[in-house]
Design a protein around this motif. Structure first.
Motif, PDB file in Angstrom:
ATOM      1  N   GLU A 200      57.507 -29.427 -11.601  1.00  0.00           N
ATOM      2  CA  GLU A 200      57.864 -30.539 -12.468  1.00  0.00           C
ATOM      3  C   GLU A 200      56.660 -31.464 -12.667  1.00  0.00           C
ATOM      4  O   GLU A 200      55.767 -31.496 -11.816  1.00  0.00           O
ATOM      5  N   PRO A 201      56.621 -32.251 -13.765  1.00  0.00           N
ATOM      6  CA  PRO A 201      55.493 -33.169 -13.995  1.00  0.00           C
ATOM      7  C   PRO A 201      55.237 -34.124 -12.834  1.00  0.00           C
ATOM      8  O   PRO A 201      54.103 -34.511 -12.580  1.00  0.00           O
ATOM      9  N   GLU A 202      56.297 -34.508 -12.095  1.00  0.00           N
ATOM     10  CA  GLU A 202      56.086 -35.431 -10.973  1.00  0.00           C
ATOM     11  C   GLU A 202      55.472 -34.740  -9.753  1.00  0.00           C
ATOM     12  O   GLU A 202      55.131 -35.404  -8.766  1.00  0.00           O
ATOM     13  N   ASP A 203      55.317 -33.418  -9.824  1.00  0.00           N
ATOM     14  CA  ASP A 203      54.722 -32.686  -8.699  1.00  0.00           C
ATOM     15  C   ASP A 203      53.201 -32.716  -8.707  1.00  0.00           C
ATOM     16  O   ASP A 203      52.566 -32.220  -7.774  1.00  0.00           O
ATOM     17  N   TYR A 204      52.600 -33.250  -9.764  1.00  0.00           N
ATOM     18  CA  TYR A 204      51.137 -33.255  -9.833  1.00  0.00           C
ATOM     19  C   TYR A 204      50.645 -34.477 -10.590  1.00  0.00           C
ATOM     20  O   TYR A 204      51.374 -35.122 -11.344  1.00  0.00           O
ATOM     21  N   GLU A 205      49.350 -34.794 -10.357  1.00  0.00           N
ATOM     22  CA  GLU A 205      48.679 -35.886 -11.064  1.00  0.00           C
ATOM     23  C   GLU A 205      47.537 -35.292 -11.873  1.00  0.00           C
ATOM     24  O   GLU A 205      46.875 -34.354 -11.416  1.00  0.00           O
ATOM     25  N   THR A 206      47.299 -35.829 -13.056  1.00  0.00           N
ATOM     26  CA  THR A 206      46.269 -35.269 -13.939  1.00  0.00           C
ATOM     27  C   THR A 206      45.113 -36.245 -14.124  1.00  0.00           C
ATOM     28  O   THR A 206      45.301 -37.463 -14.057  1.00  0.00           O
ATOM     29  N   ASP A 207      43.951 -35.680 -14.363  1.00  0.00           N
ATOM     30  CA  ASP A 207      42.746 -36.458 -14.682  1.00  0.00           C
ATOM     31  C   ASP A 207      42.154 -35.857 -15.951  1.00  0.00           C
ATOM     32  O   ASP A 207      41.473 -34.823 -15.906  1.00  0.00           O
ATOM     33  N   GLU A 208      42.416 -36.497 -17.089  1.00  0.00           N
ATOM     34  CA  GLU A 208      41.989 -35.929 -18.372  1.00  0.00           C
ATOM     35  C   GLU A 208      40.477 -35.916 -18.529  1.00  0.00           C
ATOM     36  O   GLU A 208      39.927 -35.083 -19.229  1.00  0.00           O
ATOM     37  N   LYS A 209      39.780 -36.863 -17.876  1.00  0.00           N
ATOM     38  CA  LYS A 209      38.331 -36.927 -18.019  1.00  0.00           C
ATOM     39  C   LYS A 209      37.684 -35.640 -17.527  1.00  0.00           C
ATOM     40  O   LYS A 209      36.792 -35.084 -18.166  1.00  0.00           O
ATOM     41  N   SER A 210      38.126 -35.183 -16.347  1.00  0.00           N
ATOM     42  CA  SER A 210      37.506 -33.985 -15.766  1.00  0.00           C
ATOM     43  C   SER A 210      38.388 -32.755 -15.906  1.00  0.00           C
ATOM     44  O   SER A 210      38.057 -31.691 -15.382  1.00  0.00           O
ATOM     45  N   LYS A 211      39.541 -32.906 -16.579  1.00  0.00           N
ATOM     46  CA  LYS A 211      40.490 -31.801 -16.775  1.00  0.00           C
ATOM     47  C   LYS A 211      40.911 -31.193 -15.444  1.00  0.00           C
ATOM     48  O   LYS A 211      40.954 -29.975 -15.290  1.00  0.00           O
ATOM     49  N   ASN A 212      41.183 -32.040 -14.475  1.00  0.00           N
ATOM     50  CA  ASN A 212      41.626 -31.581 -13.160  1.00  0.00           C
ATOM     51  C   ASN A 212      43.081 -31.962 -12.934  1.00  0.00           C
ATOM     52  O   ASN A 212      43.574 -32.963 -13.469  1.00  0.00           O
ATOM     53  N   VAL A 213      43.772 -31.172 -12.111  1.00  0.00           N
ATOM     54  CA  VAL A 213      45.156 -31.436 -11.739  1.00  0.00           C
ATOM     55  C   VAL A 213      45.254 -31.392 -10.215  1.00  0.00           C
ATOM     56  O   VAL A 213      44.720 -30.474  -9.589  1.00  0.00           O
ATOM     57  N   THR A 214      45.914 -32.386  -9.625  1.00  0.00           N
ATOM     58  CA  THR A 214      46.057 -32.448  -8.172  1.00  0.00           C
ATOM     59  C   THR A 214      47.531 -32.514  -7.813  1.00  0.00           C
ATOM     60  O   THR A 214      48.282 -33.320  -8.394  1.00  0.00           O
ATOM     61  N   LEU A 215      47.962 -31.696  -6.861  1.00  0.00           N
ATOM     62  CA  LEU A 215      49.351 -31.715  -6.415  1.00  0.00           C
ATOM     63  C   LEU A 215      49.630 -32.979  -5.609  1.00  0.00           C
ATOM     64  O   LEU A 215      48.795 -33.416  -4.806  1.00  0.00           O
ATOM     65  N   THR A 216      50.793 -33.568  -5.809  1.00  0.00           N
ATOM     66  CA  THR A 216      51.238 -34.679  -4.970  1.00  0.00           C
ATOM     67  C   THR A 216      51.776 -34.102  -3.658  1.00  0.00           C
ATOM     68  O   THR A 216      51.876 -32.874  -3.497  1.00  0.00           O
ATOM     69  N   GLU A 217      52.143 -34.977  -2.724  1.00  0.00           N
ATOM     70  CA  GLU A 217      52.702 -34.485  -1.452  1.00  0.00           C
ATOM     71  C   GLU A 217      53.979 -33.693  -1.705  1.00  0.00           C
ATOM     72  O   GLU A 217      54.184 -32.628  -1.117  1.00  0.00           O
ATOM     73  N   ASP A 218      54.829 -34.231  -2.573  1.00  0.00           N
ATOM     74  CA  ASP A 218      56.072 -33.501  -2.894  1.00  0.00           C
ATOM     75  C   ASP A 218      55.740 -32.194  -3.603  1.00  0.00           C
ATOM     76  O   ASP A 218      56.411 -31.169  -3.387  1.00  0.00           O
ATOM     77  N   GLY A 219      54.695 -32.223  -4.453  1.00  0.00           N
ATOM     78  CA  GLY A 219      54.287 -31.015  -5.159  1.00  0.00           C
ATOM     79  C   GLY A 219      53.786 -29.935  -4.221  1.00  0.00           C
ATOM     80  O   GLY A 219      54.065 -28.735  -4.415  1.00  0.00           O
ATOM     81  N   VAL A 220      53.047 -30.352  -3.185  1.00  0.00           N
ATOM     82  CA  VAL A 220      52.553 -29.388  -2.196  1.00  0.00           C
ATOM     83  C   VAL A 220      53.731 -28.718  -1.478  1.00  0.00           C
ATOM     84  O   VAL A 220      53.767 -27.487  -1.308  1.00  0.00           O
ATOM     85  N   GLU A 221      54.728 -29.535  -1.075  1.00  0.00           N
ATOM     86  CA  GLU A 221      55.891 -28.963  -0.383  1.00  0.00           C
ATOM     87  C   GLU A 221      56.648 -27.995  -1.294  1.00  0.00           C
ATOM     88  O   GLU A 221      57.052 -26.908  -0.872  1.00  0.00           O
ATOM     89  N   ARG A 222      56.820 -28.392  -2.540  1.00  0.00           N
ATOM     90  CA  ARG A 222      57.551 -27.531  -3.498  1.00  0.00           C
ATOM     91  C   ARG A 222      56.779 -26.230  -3.720  1.00  0.00           C
ATOM     92  O   ARG A 222      57.364 -25.145  -3.732  1.00  0.00           O
ATOM     93  N   ALA A 223      55.437 -26.333  -3.885  1.00  0.00           N
ATOM     94  CA  ALA A 223      54.611 -25.139  -4.098  1.00  0.00           C
ATOM     95  C   ALA A 223      54.667 -24.226  -2.878  1.00  0.00           C
ATOM     96  O   ALA A 223      54.732 -22.995  -3.017  1.00  0.00           O
TER      97      ALA A 223
END
Length: 913
Positions: free
Chosen positions: A247-270
């Motif tokens: 879900e979108p709330e499972d990760y945070e995006t950085d458009e400048k560097s086109k990077n995506v980072t999993l949140t803590e909840d995202g890591v558990e879900r993954a």
């Protein structure tokens, strides 16, 4: 205050420098009557005379005025074009190893001939670097008329040339080509096993056309040559399916560097999803055993979330094709590296091609810094002057225009949203079109071009859309963008290098309209008719206000905006430029200050309402400066890291060259063996330790494995006071005797060939492994910053120790093979076919964001496809014995067959009867 006063009185430093050069131009002009009096043969004979002067001790600066005057007169006779005085200034700047910033339409292509001719007189070779193959061919053919008239040879490097064709092109006095071709040829040369196979000569002098594009825009992505690795298609598909369930709330995006980072909840879900698919070892995603899975998960996240279809790539013929972020061009054959392209392929459900491993790489910065003298020319370089000097030690000199600029640059217009902005642009284009004023519209992507095209269709305005797919086609369209009522939509750099002339381009019209008309009175009459039509049309366009340039949004770099503006107002023509912006533009949305958004939104702009102010323009310029500074830091970081590898690359390439040049390398192998023995003994018997602590069993085992000798070490240990030096000496004597006995019955010539082949093979193998290790190190070393350590310093230390270890491994590997392998030596038959070299791909790669491309279809490391050759007509049957239309073309047997079958030449038309 004092600085402004001094500048008003004495001029800027640039103006004073240009004024000092004008003295030389006066000397050149004084020689013009003498040159006009020379016959063609006498003018041609100037080249031999200049070379005699150089051999007699004269310098290039000594003969510069006369050489430049010679080129000017030759150009007048051969091309009907006489260099302006400001072009002479540009030529002197180029000769001095600096960057000439000249406005669009000032004739940079002609300027280069001055410095090229002068420096080619030394016979060491001059490289002229262009941004695409079309310009390389065009300029080599067009300007080559001057050089050939003066007795110099010209070569051109384009993709798919056979090896002998490349060698001939590099052996010429002047060689045209693209930055990629020059760089890849250098890397390929250093993968070859015979000096005679290499194509490059020693570096001498290069002029880089559109220097900002090549040395700035493309400098972030080093060139790489890579080979395929194992197929992991199932893993990509499985990870892609998991990412699409997040879900979108499972990760945070950085458009400048086109990077995506999993949140803590995202890591558990993954972790739960990966565990369910059996892809996770244990239960913790970040355990060392799951390193590969984490890498693929990160790339799949970026592919699904950050990379948009029809913006970053398109799907064509069931393949993912990258769209260049600077030009909007489709980059056919290019691939993102580090598994990103495979992740996008999995996302789109197309066939997944295997990843590639780096075999050789170099940055453009380090490649071009190998030239003892480097210069460049462009219309936009002043904004990046600091970077040019810091990285390349080149000054930027702004050359005055031949005729004062009459273009009007209007203030930017600012709208609330994209719809309002495009409606306003379409309305302006229709108004200009109705009065016959030609319009050139610059967009930042194919998507925006097509969107604007839809708006123009609704307004009923005929137009051409340039998506920069084919350089030659786009050059023909851009050349006619100045015709009466023409409307051309182009990505910001489409058609760069082609002049837009008001009323149309005579040469291009003749080529397009009279291609089928044979020489004769009919063709001559048609040419005169076209010239008359262009003249009449130009007058009407001038009355309408000249070329109108519209920018649909501001680019991250001010240079790109200036390039677009510079399309209008060439050679004193009237013109107009204007940019349209809105809150939804990427530059403002991502990089603009929050206060800008707040003030805009609070102003309650009505739909369709526009505002324009100096404050807004200033805020936008500030955002652009921030992005330029960030991009410069990224490029600088690329250079810092590559400098570490570059020192090691030089060592390896110098060693390869020494090995290839040597008649015999037995002394090298001999020294390697002795160094290996020293290492083996030192490992087993550390200095300062007692004999009872020595690893005697390990020493016996390694002596047998590496040296192929059964040393009586146990009996040596029974001697009182035995020292490691004594053991080392005895092992050395045993090893020397073993090698002497092993080779006594062999032909020395064959054995020397074996030694050289093994040495080169092991060097290449371990260098490839070392590059892979450095790639991995570079991607994780930034984490050391959390321990208050400088990542670049850590990288230097680690890379140095890795390099030392690699050299040690090479020595041991070569010693092991030569000492223990049972080699069946026999002279090879004269007509033996060399073994196929590993297939590789060439491309570019961003080592930090991991954006990169792998470019051009696979080909063998020692060969290139047979190039510049027309394929057989469609439907031509495969080759049968006795039918080979390409047999006299000198093609390598491993090259791709030029008939277009896709097979290797030896399996197609080159098949043996």
């Amino acid at each position: 205050m004092f600085g402004k006063l001094a500048k008003s009185l004495f001029g800027s430093s640039n103006e004073r420098y240009v004024a000092s050069i004008e003295k030389i131009v006066h000397r050149i002009n004084a020689l013009e009557p003498d040159m006009e009096a020379l016959s063609d043969d006498q003018l041609t004979g100037q080249t031999a005379r200049f070379r005699e002067m150089l051999e007699g001790g004269s310098t290039l600066d000594d003969i510069l005025p006369e050489a430049f005057a010679t080129v000017r007169e030759t150009s007048r006779r051969v091309l009907g074009m006489r260099h302006f005085d400001v072009q002479m200034i540009g030529g002197i700047v180029l000769h001095r190893g600096e960057i000439a910033e000249m406005r669009t339409g000032e004739g940079k292509t002609l300027v280069a001939t001055l410095a090229v001719y002068l420096n080619a007189l030394e016979g060491k070779g001059v490289h002229v670097v262009t941004v695409n193959d079309y310009l390389a061919r065009r300029d080599a053919e067009w300007m080559g008329q001057i050089y050939t008239f003066l007795g110099l040879s010209v070569g051109v490097i384009v993709p798919n040339l056979a090896e002998h064709q490349r060698r001939e092109a590099y052996a010429a006095d002047i060689t045209y080509g693209t930055n990629n071709e020059f760089g890849f040829d250098y890397l390929r040369d250093n993968m070859k096993h015979e000096r005679t196979q290499m194509v490059h000569r020693p570096f001498n002098y290069a002029i880089v056309d559109e220097v900002d594009s090549i040395l700035i825009d493309e400098a972030r992505t080093p060139l790489i040559i890579s080979g395929p690795t194992d197929d992991k298609s199932d893993l990509y598909i499985a990870v892609d399916a998991i990412v699409k369930r997040l879900e979108p709330e499972d990760y945070e995006t950085d458009e400048k560097s086109k990077n995506v980072t999993l949140t803590e909840d995202g890591v558990e879900r993954a972790e739960r999803l990966l565990e369910a698919e059996g892809l996770l070892v244990g239960s913790n995603l970040y355990d060392v055993e799951n390193t590969q899975v984490v890498h693929h998960l990160d790339q799949a996240l970026r592919a699904v979330v950050m990379f948009k279809r029809d913006t970053d790539y398109i799907v064509k013929d069931d393949k993912v094709v990258i769209i260049d972020e600077f030009t909007g061009r489709m980059m056919d054959g290019r691939r993102w590296s580090n598994g990103l392209h495979q992740a996008v392929e999995a996302k789109e459900g197309v066939q997944i091609e295997p990843e590639n491993q780096t075999l050789a790489s170099i940055t453009f910065q380090n490649y071009f810094r190998m030239y003892p003298k480097l210069s460049g020319m462009t219309g936009t370089a002043a904004t990046e002057a600091a970077e040019f000097f810091d990285i390349y030690k080149m000054n930027v000199v702004t050359i005055p225009t031949n005729v004062p600029v009459r273009r009007i640059d209007e203030e930017d217009e600012f709208y609330k949203n994209t719809t309002d902005k495009f409606q306003a642009i379409a309305k302006l284009i229709r108004e200009k079109n109705e009065i016959g004023q030609p319009v050139l519209v610059g967009t930042v992507s194919i998507e925006k071009s097509e969107l604007l095209s839809d708006y123009l269709n609704k307004e009923g305005v005929e137009h051409s859309v340039l998506n920069a797919r084919f350089h030659e086609m786009e050059a023909h369209i851009v050349a006619q963008a100045g015709r009466l009522g023409a409307v051309t939509i182009a990505t910001n750099m489409a058609g760069r290098g082609t002049d837009i002339q008001l009323g149309g381009n005579v040469e291009f019209r003749i080529e397009d309209e009279l291609r089928e008309t044979p020489e004769g009175p009919e063709r001559d009459a048609a040419i005169e008719r076209i010239k008359a039509e262009v003249g009449e049309e130009k007058q009407k366009v001038l009355e309408a206000g000249g070329l109108c340039v519209i920018g649909t949004e501001r680019h991250e770099s001010r240079r790109i905006d200036n390039q677009l503006r510079g399309r209008s107002g060439r050679q004193g023509d009237p013109g107009l430029s204007k940019f349209y912006l809105c809150l939804e533009d990427d530059l403002l949305r991502i990089f603009g200050p929050d206060t800008l958004f707040a003030k805009m939104m609070n102003s309650n702009l009505a739909d369709g309402e526009a505002i324009g102010s100096k404050w807004l323009s200033k805020a936008i310029e500030t955002a652009q400066k921030k992005v330029e500074a960030r991009n410069y830091e990224v490029r600088k970081q690329v250079v810092q890291y590559d400098d570490v590898m570059n020192d090691q690359r030089k060592v390896i390439y110098e060693q390869r060259a020494d090995i290839m040049d040597a008649d015999a390398v037995d002394d090298v192998c001999h020294d390697m063996r002795h160094d290996t023995i020293n290492t083996i003994v030192a490992d087993a018997c550390p200095p300062g330790s007692y004999p009872e602590h020595w690893d005697i069993e390990g020493l016996k085992e390694r002596s047998g494995e590496v040296l192929g000798v059964d040393a009586p070490i146990d009996s040596w240990m029974e001697e009182d006071g035995i020292e490691p030096e004594v053991i080392e000496q005895r092992l050395t004597e045993l090893s020397d005797a073993h090698m002497s006995d092993k080779t006594k019955d062999d032909d020395p010539t064959i054995w020397r060939s074996v030694e050289k082949s093994i040495l080169l093979d092991r060097l290449d193998h371990h260098w490839k492994e070392h590059l892979a290790t450095l790639d991995a190190l570079r991607q994780v070393v930034f984490l050391r910053a959390y321990a208050q350590k400088q990542p670049i310093n850590e990288y230097k230390q680690e890379a140095f120790s890795l390099f030392e270890r690699m050299l040690e491994t090479i020595r041991e590997d070569v010693t092991r093979i030569l000492s223990t392998a049972k080699l069946q030596l026999s002279a090879p038959p004269a007509d033996v076919e060399l073994p196929e070299l590993p297939e590789f791909m060439t491309g570019q790669f961003d080592p930090f964001s991991e954006d990169g491309e792998t470019m051009i279809a696979p080909q063998s490391a020692g060969t290139a496809s047979g190039a510049g050759l027309e394929p057989l007509p469609q439907g031509t049957a495969p080759r049968t014995p006795g039918q080979d239309p390409y047999k006299d073309m000198g093609l390598s047997r491993n090259a791709i067959c030029p008939c277009g079958s896709g097979k290797k030449y030896k399996h197609c038309h080159g098949a043996l009867a």
